[in-house]
Design a protein around this motif. Structure first.
Motif, PDB file in Angstrom:
ATOM      1  N   LYS A  71       0.800  -1.218   0.000  1.00 11.39           N
ATOM      2  CA  LYS A  71       0.000   0.000   0.000  1.00 11.39           C
ATOM      3  C   LYS A  71       0.843   1.284   0.000  1.00 11.39           C
ATOM      4  O   LYS A  71       0.423   2.292  -0.539  1.00 11.39           O
ATOM      5  N   TYR A  72       1.996   1.227   0.609  1.00 11.18           N
ATOM      6  CA  TYR A  72       2.802   2.442   0.735  1.00 11.18           C
ATOM      7  C   TYR A  72       4.161   2.342   0.047  1.00 11.18           C
ATOM      8  O   TYR A  72       4.756   1.269  -0.011  1.00 11.18           O
ATOM      9  N   LEU A  73       4.646   3.476  -0.417  1.00 10.10           N
ATOM     10  CA  LEU A  73       6.058   3.604  -0.775  1.00 10.10           C
ATOM     11  C   LEU A  73       6.628   4.619   0.200  1.00 10.10           C
ATOM     12  O   LEU A  73       6.071   5.705   0.366  1.00 10.10           O
ATOM     13  N   ILE A  74       7.699   4.238   0.884  1.00 10.90           N
ATOM     14  CA  ILE A  74       8.248   5.105   1.918  1.00 10.90           C
ATOM     15  C   ILE A  74       9.725   5.348   1.668  1.00 10.90           C
ATOM     16  O   ILE A  74      10.478   4.431   1.325  1.00 10.90           O
ATOM     17  N   SER A  75      10.131   6.610   1.826  1.00  7.29           N
ATOM     18  CA  SER A  75      11.544   6.939   1.771  1.00  7.29           C
ATOM     19  C   SER A  75      11.796   8.014   2.822  1.00  7.29           C
ATOM     20  O   SER A  75      11.330   9.148   2.688  1.00  7.29           O
ATOM     21  N   GLU A  76      12.493   7.621   3.872  1.00  2.67           N
ATOM     22  CA  GLU A  76      12.724   8.503   5.019  1.00  2.67           C
ATOM     23  C   GLU A  76      11.405   9.106   5.508  1.00  2.67           C
ATOM     24  O   GLU A  76      10.498   8.359   5.831  1.00  2.67           O
ATOM     25  N   ASN A  77      11.291  10.449   5.493  1.00  2.00           N
ATOM     26  CA  ASN A  77      10.066  11.061   6.034  1.00  2.00           C
ATOM     27  C   ASN A  77       8.975  11.261   4.977  1.00  2.00           C
ATOM     28  O   ASN A  77       7.979  11.913   5.207  1.00  2.00           O
ATOM     29  N   LEU A  78       9.206  10.690   3.799  1.00  2.00           N
ATOM     30  CA  LEU A  78       8.233  10.824   2.708  1.00  2.00           C
ATOM     31  C   LEU A  78       7.480   9.508   2.526  1.00  2.00           C
ATOM     32  O   LEU A  78       8.088   8.445   2.433  1.00  2.00           O
ATOM     33  N   LYS A  79       6.156   9.611   2.502  1.00  2.36           N
ATOM     34  CA  LYS A  79       5.352   8.387   2.379  1.00  2.36           C
ATOM     35  C   LYS A  79       4.211   8.626   1.404  1.00  2.36           C
ATOM     36  O   LYS A  79       3.485   9.608   1.528  1.00  2.36           O
ATOM     37  N   ILE A  80       4.045   7.733   0.423  1.00  2.00           N
ATOM     38  CA  ILE A  80       2.886   7.872  -0.450  1.00  2.00           C
ATOM     39  C   ILE A  80       2.019   6.620  -0.345  1.00  2.00           C
ATOM     40  O   ILE A  80       2.507   5.508  -0.241  1.00  2.00           O
ATOM     41  N   ASN A  81       0.719   6.875  -0.308  1.00  2.00           N
ATOM     42  CA  ASN A  81      -0.257   5.794  -0.205  1.00  2.00           C
ATOM     43  C   ASN A  81      -0.778   5.469  -1.606  1.00  2.00           C
ATOM     44  O   ASN A  81      -1.388   6.311  -2.259  1.00  2.00           O
ATOM     45  N   LEU A  82      -0.505   4.238  -2.053  1.00  2.00           N
ATOM     46  CA  LEU A  82      -0.833   3.870  -3.429  1.00  2.00           C
ATOM     47  C   LEU A  82      -2.331   3.671  -3.643  1.00  2.00           C
ATOM     48  O   LEU A  82      -2.805   3.721  -4.772  1.00  2.00           O
ATOM     49  N   ASP A  83      -3.069   3.453  -2.570  1.00  3.91           N
ATOM     50  CA  ASP A  83      -4.525   3.304  -2.697  1.00  3.91           C
ATOM     51  C   ASP A  83      -5.225   4.655  -2.710  1.00  3.91           C
ATOM     52  O   ASP A  83      -5.997   4.958  -3.601  1.00  3.91           O
ATOM     53  N   SER A  84      -4.934   5.446  -1.700  1.00  7.96           N
ATOM     54  CA  SER A  84      -5.671   6.711  -1.567  1.00  7.96           C
ATOM     55  C   SER A  84      -4.996   7.857  -2.304  1.00  7.96           C
ATOM     56  O   SER A  84      -5.568   8.929  -2.436  1.00  7.96           O
ATOM     57  N   HIS A  85      -3.762   7.632  -2.772  1.00 10.98           N
ATOM     58  CA  HIS A  85      -2.980   8.670  -3.455  1.00 10.98           C
ATOM     59  C   HIS A  85      -2.681   9.855  -2.543  1.00 10.98           C
ATOM     60  O   HIS A  85      -2.534  10.982  -3.016  1.00 10.98           O
ATOM     61  N   ILE A  86      -2.599   9.588  -1.260  1.00 12.25           N
ATOM     62  CA  ILE A  86      -2.251  10.659  -0.318  1.00 12.25           C
ATOM     63  C   ILE A  86      -0.743  10.625  -0.074  1.00 12.25           C
ATOM     64  O   ILE A  86      -0.154   9.562   0.106  1.00 12.25           O
ATOM     65  N   THR A  87      -0.147  11.805  -0.118  1.00 14.18           N
ATOM     66  CA  THR A  87       1.294  11.924   0.109  1.00 14.18           C
ATOM     67  C   THR A  87       1.537  12.629   1.434  1.00 14.18           C
ATOM     68  O   THR A  87       0.902  13.639   1.729  1.00 14.18           O
ATOM     69  N   ASN A  88       2.423  12.059   2.232  1.00 13.18           N
ATOM     70  CA  ASN A  88       2.749  12.672   3.514  1.00 13.18           C
ATOM     71  C   ASN A  88       4.236  12.958   3.620  1.00 13.18           C
ATOM     72  O   ASN A  88       5.065  12.163   3.221  1.00 13.18           O
ATOM     73  N   LEU A  89       4.522  14.117   4.193  1.00  7.95           N
ATOM     74  CA  LEU A  89       5.897  14.477   4.496  1.00  7.95           C
ATOM     75  C   LEU A  89       5.903  14.778   5.987  1.00  7.95           C
ATOM     76  O   LEU A  89       5.210  15.701   6.432  1.00  7.95           O
TER      77      LEU A  89
END
Ligand code: CA
Length: 222
Positions: A127-145
């Motif tokens: 569901k997620y791709l994560i790199s350090e403090n960056l996270k993207i949700n492949l289902d909801s398309h929400i990006t978090n920093l």
């Protein structure tokens, strides 16, 4: 459980209809495509849970489809083929198909394989791709920093996803253009550059995450 979406890419219309009928009866939501190009564009737009892919297809064959689509997605693919040689089998699986069935086959056998792949998929959560403090949700398309939401346009999201999936690899600008905007897009490489600039503004604060490779393209670093 929600109905699973199935995409059938098959140019033999009788078989395509039979598959559609069978899987709809099993409560799948079925979408179809008659050739590889149409299949690719549907795979990108309808976001299926699983794909049944014929090997011999007009415009873009099954192997080429896998090669292109695997770069951007982990959606399970079952390859159908009329040929039963070991070479095809190895080639199909190497190029990114998850399973393989030789025609003619029994519908129940295909159904069993579809179910098995969907089970496997729900077990390992992509569901997620994560790199350090960056996270993207492949289902909801929400990006978090840092747990704060980052607003990305749909194209920016797809571009960031493509870069993150290929972390450490240099992606050529034409390749990016083909994947995000499609082969028929009228425009040039600068579109990619502009979008990269917008994404950088949103996800880079002091840390350089996307590296520019002069004259070639971009690489997602961290
Ligand atoms: Ca065919």
């Amino acid at each position: 459980m929600l109905n699973q979406k199935l995409l059938i890419i098959e140019d033999e219309i009788n078989l395509q209809n039979a598959l559609k009928y069978y899987f709809e009866h099993e409560n799948y939501i079925v979408d179809t495509a008659n050739d590889g190009e149409m299949g690719l564009s549907k795979a990108r737009s309808v976001d299926p849970s699983i794909i049944i892919l014929d090997l011999m297809l007009p415009k873009l064959d099954g192997l080429e489809f896998c090669r292109l689509f695997r770069i951007e997605s982990d959606i399970p693919i079952i390859m159908l083929t009329a040929k039963g040689s070991e070479t095809d089998k190895v080639l199909g699986l190497e190029i990114g198909a998850d399973d393989y069935l030789v025609k003619p086959f029994a519908m129940r056998e295909l159904l069993a394989r579809v179910r098995a792949l969907l089970r496997r998929k729900s077990n390992n959560n992509h569901k997620y791709l994560i790199s350090e403090n960056l996270k993207i949700n492949l289902d909801s398309h929400i990006t978090n920093l840092d747990d704060k939401k980052v607003k990305l346009s749909p194209k920016e999201f797809l571009l960031l996803k493509l870069l993150m999936k290929n972390k450490g690899k240099v992606l050529n600008r034409n390749f990016i253009l083909d994947h995000i905007w499609g082969r028929n897009y009228i425009g040039d490489n600068r579109t990619v550059d502009v979008h990269i600039r917008w994404i950088r503004k949103k996800i880079e604060s002091g840390t350089e995450r996307i590296i520019t490779i002069r004259g070639v393209g971009y690489r997602f670093e961290k």
